[in-house]
Motif scaffolding. Sequence first.
Motif, PDB file in Angstrom:
ATOM      1  N   ALA A 146      -8.514  -9.806  -5.099  1.00 11.67           N
ATOM      2  CA  ALA A 146      -9.614  -9.776  -4.138  1.00 11.67           C
ATOM      3  C   ALA A 146      -9.434  -8.770  -2.999  1.00 11.67           C
ATOM      4  O   ALA A 146     -10.416  -8.186  -2.527  1.00 11.67           O
ATOM      5  N   ILE A 147      -8.198  -8.564  -2.561  1.00 14.53           N
ATOM      6  CA  ILE A 147      -7.983  -7.708  -1.401  1.00 14.53           C
ATOM      7  C   ILE A 147      -7.980  -6.238  -1.809  1.00 14.53           C
ATOM      8  O   ILE A 147      -7.196  -5.826  -2.680  1.00 14.53           O
ATOM      9  N   PRO A 148      -8.831  -5.415  -1.201  1.00 16.79           N
ATOM     10  CA  PRO A 148      -8.909  -3.988  -1.547  1.00 16.79           C
ATOM     11  C   PRO A 148      -7.614  -3.262  -1.193  1.00 16.79           C
ATOM     12  O   PRO A 148      -6.879  -3.678  -0.285  1.00 16.79           O
ATOM     13  N   ASP A 149      -7.331  -2.204  -1.917  1.00 16.06           N
ATOM     14  CA  ASP A 149      -6.147  -1.391  -1.623  1.00 16.06           C
ATOM     15  C   ASP A 149      -6.221  -0.896  -0.187  1.00 16.06           C
ATOM     16  O   ASP A 149      -7.268  -0.445   0.285  1.00 16.06           O
ATOM     17  N   GLY A 150      -5.112  -0.976   0.514  1.00 14.69           N
ATOM     18  CA  GLY A 150      -5.056  -0.477   1.891  1.00 14.69           C
ATOM     19  C   GLY A 150      -5.426  -1.509   2.936  1.00 14.69           C
ATOM     20  O   GLY A 150      -5.207  -1.288   4.127  1.00 14.69           O
ATOM     21  N   GLN A 151      -5.972  -2.654   2.529  1.00 15.75           N
ATOM     22  CA  GLN A 151      -6.346  -3.693   3.487  1.00 15.75           C
ATOM     23  C   GLN A 151      -5.227  -4.709   3.615  1.00 15.75           C
ATOM     24  O   GLN A 151      -4.649  -5.138   2.617  1.00 15.75           O
ATOM     25  N   SER A 152      -4.914  -5.120   4.821  1.00 18.68           N
ATOM     26  CA  SER A 152      -3.830  -6.070   5.051  1.00 18.68           C
ATOM     27  C   SER A 152      -4.254  -7.478   4.675  1.00 18.68           C
ATOM     28  O   SER A 152      -5.404  -7.886   4.874  1.00 18.68           O
ATOM     29  N   ALA A 153      -3.289  -8.236   4.168  1.00 15.22           N
ATOM     30  CA  ALA A 153      -3.532  -9.637   3.838  1.00 15.22           C
ATOM     31  C   ALA A 153      -3.262 -10.541   5.032  1.00 15.22           C
ATOM     32  O   ALA A 153      -3.454 -11.753   4.941  1.00 15.22           O
ATOM     33  N   GLY A 154      -2.792  -9.963   6.139  1.00 16.17           N
ATOM     34  CA  GLY A 154      -2.589 -10.758   7.353  1.00 16.17           C
ATOM     35  C   GLY A 154      -1.214 -10.673   7.971  1.00 16.17           C
ATOM     36  O   GLY A 154      -1.030 -11.005   9.133  1.00 16.17           O
ATOM     37  N   SER A 155      -0.228 -10.241   7.194  1.00 14.17           N
ATOM     38  CA  SER A 155       1.133 -10.085   7.718  1.00 14.17           C
ATOM     39  C   SER A 155       1.913  -9.185   6.771  1.00 14.17           C
ATOM     40  O   SER A 155       1.534  -9.026   5.603  1.00 14.17           O
ATOM     41  N   PRO A 156       3.012  -8.602   7.238  1.00 12.76           N
ATOM     42  CA  PRO A 156       3.818  -7.751   6.351  1.00 12.76           C
ATOM     43  C   PRO A 156       4.322  -8.497   5.114  1.00 12.76           C
ATOM     44  O   PRO A 156       4.413  -7.913   4.027  1.00 12.76           O
ATOM     45  N   TYR A 157       4.652  -9.784   5.262  1.00 10.93           N
ATOM     46  CA  TYR A 157       5.169 -10.541   4.135  1.00 10.93           C
ATOM     47  C   TYR A 157       4.068 -10.813   3.110  1.00 10.93           C
ATOM     48  O   TYR A 157       4.283 -10.708   1.899  1.00 10.93           O
ATOM     49  N   LEU A 158       2.887 -11.155   3.596  1.00  7.67           N
ATOM     50  CA  LEU A 158       1.767 -11.362   2.685  1.00  7.67           C
ATOM     51  C   LEU A 158       1.379 -10.046   2.007  1.00  7.67           C
ATOM     52  O   LEU A 158       1.026 -10.042   0.822  1.00  7.67           O
ATOM     53  N   ASP A 159       1.454  -8.961   2.759  1.00  3.15           N
ATOM     54  CA  ASP A 159       1.142  -7.651   2.172  1.00  3.15           C
ATOM     55  C   ASP A 159       2.106  -7.329   1.037  1.00  3.15           C
ATOM     56  O   ASP A 159       1.711  -6.759   0.008  1.00  3.15           O
ATOM     57  N   ALA A 160       3.377  -7.694   1.206  1.00  2.00           N
ATOM     58  CA  ALA A 160       4.376  -7.439   0.156  1.00  2.00           C
ATOM     59  C   ALA A 160       4.056  -8.253  -1.089  1.00  2.00           C
ATOM     60  O   ALA A 160       4.178  -7.763  -2.219  1.00  2.00           O
ATOM     61  N   LEU A 161       3.631  -9.494  -0.890  1.00  2.00           N
ATOM     62  CA  LEU A 161       3.266 -10.349  -2.024  1.00  2.00           C
ATOM     63  C   LEU A 161       2.065  -9.773  -2.759  1.00  2.00           C
ATOM     64  O   LEU A 161       2.078  -9.651  -3.999  1.00  2.00           O
ATOM     65  N   VAL A 162       1.024  -9.411  -2.022  1.00  2.00           N
ATOM     66  CA  VAL A 162      -0.188  -8.859  -2.628  1.00  2.00           C
ATOM     67  C   VAL A 162       0.124  -7.560  -3.354  1.00  2.00           C
ATOM     68  O   VAL A 162      -0.358  -7.327  -4.474  1.00  2.00           O
TER      69      VAL A 162
END
Length: 250
Positions: A146-162
């Motif tokens: 769901a999250i587009p490339d380049g958009q944050s998931a809310g935190s650096p750790y969540l971004d790493a997971l995504v």
Amino acid sequence: MIPLLRTVAALALLGTALPALAEDAHPAHPAVKPEAPPVTFHRLEQGNLRFTKGVARHPAQTIAVRNALASEQHPHAIVVACSDSRVPPELVFDQGLGELFVVREAGNELEPLALASIEYGVAHLGVRLIVIMGHESCGAVKTGLAIPDGQSAGSPYLDALVSSVKSNLTDAGLTDADRHDPKVVKAAHANVDAVTRQLTQRSELLKAKVDAGELAVVSAIYALDTGHVEFWHTEGLAPAKAPVTTTTRH
């Protein structure tokens, strides 16, 4: 007289319940050396079948077993599962204390400490079967889609997971229908496949064990509604299905 009768009835009911709480005379002891992969795989299949049928035995959960395991453990299998609260491996496979070595990460992702935990189970506990088990309707997979490339998931750790999930799905050949499937079935399968490959790509220790025939790795998907676990990459573990024969009509 009525209070007295109630007391007698309560004591009678308690008396009938006590045997169910009593220890088995010879409780099943899970602290045995890990078995050959086909034996362990069959154990997990049968446990999941009991779970799906609603006849789970909840084995190896007595006080005697708990005490026996206080000084040692010899789990039969390692299960790498998602952190989702609806997917507890011990319940899904109807296993008890000391029987599964469980590593849980959102989306089954293999961060370094997760890999180290798996290696520990193999190298120090002698486990010979690893199950990588994802599940339908996986939130981590849905977020990765769901999250587009380049958009944050809310935190650096969540971004790493995504980012990890997105990478796993890059070559999955997903269609728009697959991406919008509420159960993300194809995407969840693809994510598990990617994690299964990464296991031996990232760990020389695990690859050496697999190459030597000392360790088997299988993939699995859990269905939230039915409780059924679908396995694949089970060559040499599950009995081959009988070939389908066709009768020619004259």
